[in-house]
Design a protein around this motif. Structure first.
Motif, PDB file in Angstrom:
ATOM      1  N   ASP A  76       0.897  -1.181  -0.139  1.00  0.00           N
ATOM      2  CA  ASP A  76       0.121  -0.036  -0.039  1.00  0.00           C
ATOM      3  C   ASP A  76       0.709   1.061  -0.061  1.00  0.00           C
ATOM      4  OD1 ASP A  76      -2.155  -1.363  -0.057  1.00  0.00           O
ATOM      5  OD2 ASP A  76      -2.727  -1.327   2.006  1.00  0.00           O
ATOM      6  N   PHE A  82      -2.348   2.456  -4.788  1.00  0.00           N
ATOM      7  CA  PHE A  82      -2.884   2.187  -3.488  1.00  0.00           C
ATOM      8  C   PHE A  82      -2.497   3.445  -2.614  1.00  0.00           C
ATOM      9  CE2 PHE A  82      -2.063  -2.720  -4.433  1.00  0.00           C
ATOM     10  CZ  PHE A  82      -3.315  -2.650  -5.496  1.00  0.00           C
ATOM     11  N   ASN A  83      -2.062   4.250  -2.849  1.00  0.00           N
ATOM     12  CA  ASN A  83      -1.499   5.329  -1.907  1.00  0.00           C
ATOM     13  C   ASN A  83      -2.803   5.733  -0.919  1.00  0.00           C
ATOM     14  OD1 ASN A  83      -2.982   8.337  -2.441  1.00  0.00           O
ATOM     15  ND2 ASN A  83      -2.340   7.176  -4.450  1.00  0.00           N
ATOM     16  N   ARG A  85      -4.899   3.960   0.607  1.00  0.00           N
ATOM     17  CA  ARG A  85      -4.911   2.626   1.449  1.00  0.00           C
ATOM     18  C   ARG A  85      -3.632   2.798   2.439  1.00  0.00           C
ATOM     19  NH1 ARG A  85      -5.603  -2.512  -2.508  1.00  0.00           N
ATOM     20  NH2 ARG A  85      -7.055  -1.552  -3.949  1.00  0.00           N
ATOM     21  N   ALA A  86      -2.861   3.822   2.164  1.00  0.00           N
ATOM     22  CA  ALA A  86      -1.537   3.705   3.200  1.00  0.00           C
ATOM     23  C   ALA A  86      -1.894   4.369   4.785  1.00  0.00           C
ATOM     24  CB  ALA A  86      -0.693   4.330   2.612  1.00  0.00           C
ATOM     25  N   THR A  90      -3.702   2.512  10.023  1.00  0.00           N
ATOM     26  CA  THR A  90      -2.558   1.402   9.376  1.00  0.00           C
ATOM     27  C   THR A  90      -1.299   1.515  10.392  1.00  0.00           C
ATOM     28  OG1 THR A  90      -1.414   2.686   8.039  1.00  0.00           O
ATOM     29  CG2 THR A  90      -3.052   1.573   7.096  1.00  0.00           C
TER      30      THR A  90
END
Length: 596
Positions: A76, A82-83, A85-86, A90
């Motif tokens: 991610d 996928f940025n 989602r980072a 998390t």
């Protein structure tokens, strides 16, 4: 194999500490009595630059302490698409939340900050935007140091950037503006999207309001152009992958320690010439609450690069800040600097989406597991396909008209005529989780010259407790008015004749909504662009306000310097990572000049 290598590294660290490497924890540091010339607190965007540049001199030993873990093998983070989602929620995020925001109808929102090597450069949206010439000239004017002006910083802009031009760069960027020999990689979108031609056709059709700008990093960003992003060969380029790449980590005078929390900076003595307190000792522990705390001292300087939230948090726990407030909380005041934690400035952010007459948006990729798996396989094997880019392909920077009633009623919050009041981000779909059916076009807006100011304060004497973060988003009538006009601009954009057969209907807010209805929508849905700055701002020498002098040393102290976005007096009218790299490059030279 990796565990074995890490174990070898820690053993070497514990035994001699004579060669550079990346360490998973501070166990070796605890058992060592070695000294370092410089201690960098935070292995993020700025701290990585400082560590890299100072260790160019083999006679300078540098210790970097990073509270987060490794950036490696986290898809991610690595995969550009996928940025989003980072962060938040998390392991790579500090997972902060704000106080209830008055300007957001009392909502408390997530406030992402990178908790990983590379800091927020490892988890951000990848946009690489320097800002306007006016932004930097204002920094120079307010600090009294021309070294922070645009023209004087151009060498540092070039020093940090390694631009990767596309195979067909026609009308996508201006080569004269860029460097192709720096460290941090910057590139243009590599995967064509259905909205690319539509955005530029609309820009051409409505050129009076939305002119084309071939290169927004020229110092004159106004207009609509291709997004420039920190991506190299289809993967994220962060401070961790560039400035702390393996060839730099291998330097024998550089030691980077992960999962290590710095809790305080401490007085180590007094300057023999001025008598000012010297703060060259740091207190640290593992990043687990309740862990034992240890100390290590720099022979030359401690450089705080913990970011606009972390830096004031550490300072205040050290007794450096507003003495009355700290004493009331139960922290012994050490050095009275009332500006610590004040002046927090950030960009508010809002997404607006429309249903479109197309099936060529990335909404399908987000909803269809088979398509998603195919795209990931393509990225994994060839670093091609839809995952090689961020979600944003074009960016627009726009000002309110000079005859706007808003500018007649409020002082202009921008740094000058080259600076935008708001931003438009064009996205071929709904970022994140789209509706169950349909295809969409999204234009996100941001107030990039805000007048609102917030703060970072403490809620306890325990450094492991998160600070109280109040960015005061949309906290002024002016900021709300700018956001309202930004949304109206997006509505005019999608109403262009060239989009008549493409745009079907809004799914966010109708263009017939009254200002009152639009304001309610904004307050109920706006968030942050995650660009906090200003909480340890620089000011002229001997000024009675501010936290650092123009050389970024903490006022009234020796041996302690701050290099991160907290030193900006105002937030740049751009995404902040580029300006942090640029400031850090100059800061490294200032430090080098002092310790030749």
């Amino acid at each position: 194999m990796m565990t074995f290598l890490v174990s070898l590294a820690i053993l070497a660290f514990e035994s001699t500490l004579c060669w550079g490497a990346l360490y998973e924890n501070n166990s070796g540091l605890v058992k060592s009595d070695v000294q370092f010339d410089f201690i960098v607190v935070g292995g993020g965007t700025a701290g990585s630059v400082i560590a890299n540049r100072l260790t160019e001199n083999p006679n300078h030993s540098v210790l970097v302490l990073e509270a987060g873990g490794s950036n490696e093998n986290v898809l991610d983070i690595i995969v550009p698409f996928f940025n989003i989602r980072a962060v938040p929620n998390t392991p790579q995020d500090w997972n902060y939340t704000t106080t209830a925001q008055t300007g957001l109808n009392g909502r408390s929102i997530p406030y992402p900050r990178g908790h990983v090597l590379g800091g927020s450069s490892s988890v951000n949206g990848l946009a690489y935007t320097r800002g306007s010439k006016d932004d930097y000239d204002r920094y120079a004017r307010l600090s009294g140091d021309e070294g922070w002006s645009w023209d004087r910083l151009i060498p540092y802009m070039r020093k940090t950037e390694r631009f990767h031009p596309p195979s067909n760069p026609t009308e996508q960027f201006n080569p004269a503006v860029h460097s192709f020999t720096g460290i941090n990689s910057v590139s243009l979108p590599a995967f064509p999207r259905d909205t690319d031609a539509r955005v530029f056709a609309t820009s051409s059709e409505l050129s009076d309001e939305f002119p084309f700008n071939i290169d927004m990093n020229s110092g004159a960003p106004l207009g609509i152009g291709w997004a420039q992003v920190s991506i190299k060969n289809g993967s994220r380029s962060s401070a961790a992958t560039s400035y702390l790449a393996p060839q730099y980590i291998a330097r024998p005078n550089l030691h980077v320690v992960l999962n290590t929390m710095v809790t305080r900076v401490l007085q180590s003595g007094s300057d023999s010439k001025t008598g000012q307190p010297a703060f060259q000792t740091i207190e640290y522990s593992s990043n687990v609450r309740g862990s034992p705390r240890f100390r290590v001292t720099a022979t030359k300087e401690v450089i705080l690069s913990a970011g606009s939230i972390g830096t004031p948090h550490i300072l205040m726990h050290s007794g450096i800040g507003d003495s009355a407030s700290l004493a009331a909380l139960g922290i012994a005041p050490v050095h009275n600097l009332p500006s610590v934690g004040k002046n927090l400035s950030d960009h508010s952010f809002l997404r607006s989406s429309w249903l479109v007459n197309s099936t060529k948006t990335f909404d399908n990729l987000e909803r269809n597991a088979t398509l998603a798996a195919e795209a990931l396989e393509e990225w994994t094997t060839t670093k091609t396909g839809p995952l090689v880019d961020s979600i944003t392909s074009q960016i627009g920077w726009l000002r309110l008209p000079n005859n706007s009633s808003i500018l007649q009623n409020f002082p202009d919050p921008s740094s000058g005529p080259l600076s935008p009041h708001f931003e438009m981000l064009f996205t071929n779909g709904v970022p994140g989780t789209p509706p169950a059916t349909g295809n969409y076009f999204t234009i996100s807006t941001g107030v990039v010259s805000p007048s609102s100011r917030g703060s970072v304060t403490l809620n306890s004497t325990d450094p492991f407790d998160p600070p109280v973060i109040n960015p005061n988003l949309l906290g002024s009538e002016l900021d709300l008015s700018i956001m309202r006009e930004a949304v109206r601009a997006t509505q005019r954009f999608v109403a262009a004749p060239t989009l008549a057969d493409y745009i079907l209907s809004p799914i966010s807010i109708n263009d017939t909504a009254s200002d009152t209805e639009l304001d309610a929508f904004i307050r109920n849905h706006a968030t942050s662009l995650d660009h906090p700055v200003g909480t340890a701002a620089m000011s002229p020498p001997h000024a009675g306000y501010g936290v650092v002098d123009p050389d970024l040393t903490v006022k009234g102290l020796v041996g302690l310097r701050i290099v991160d976005a907290s030193v900006f007096e105002y937030v740049v009218a751009a995404h902040t990572q580029a300006s942090v790299y640029i400031f850090a490059e100059r800061a490294a030279d200032l430090i080098k000049a002092k310790f030749k």
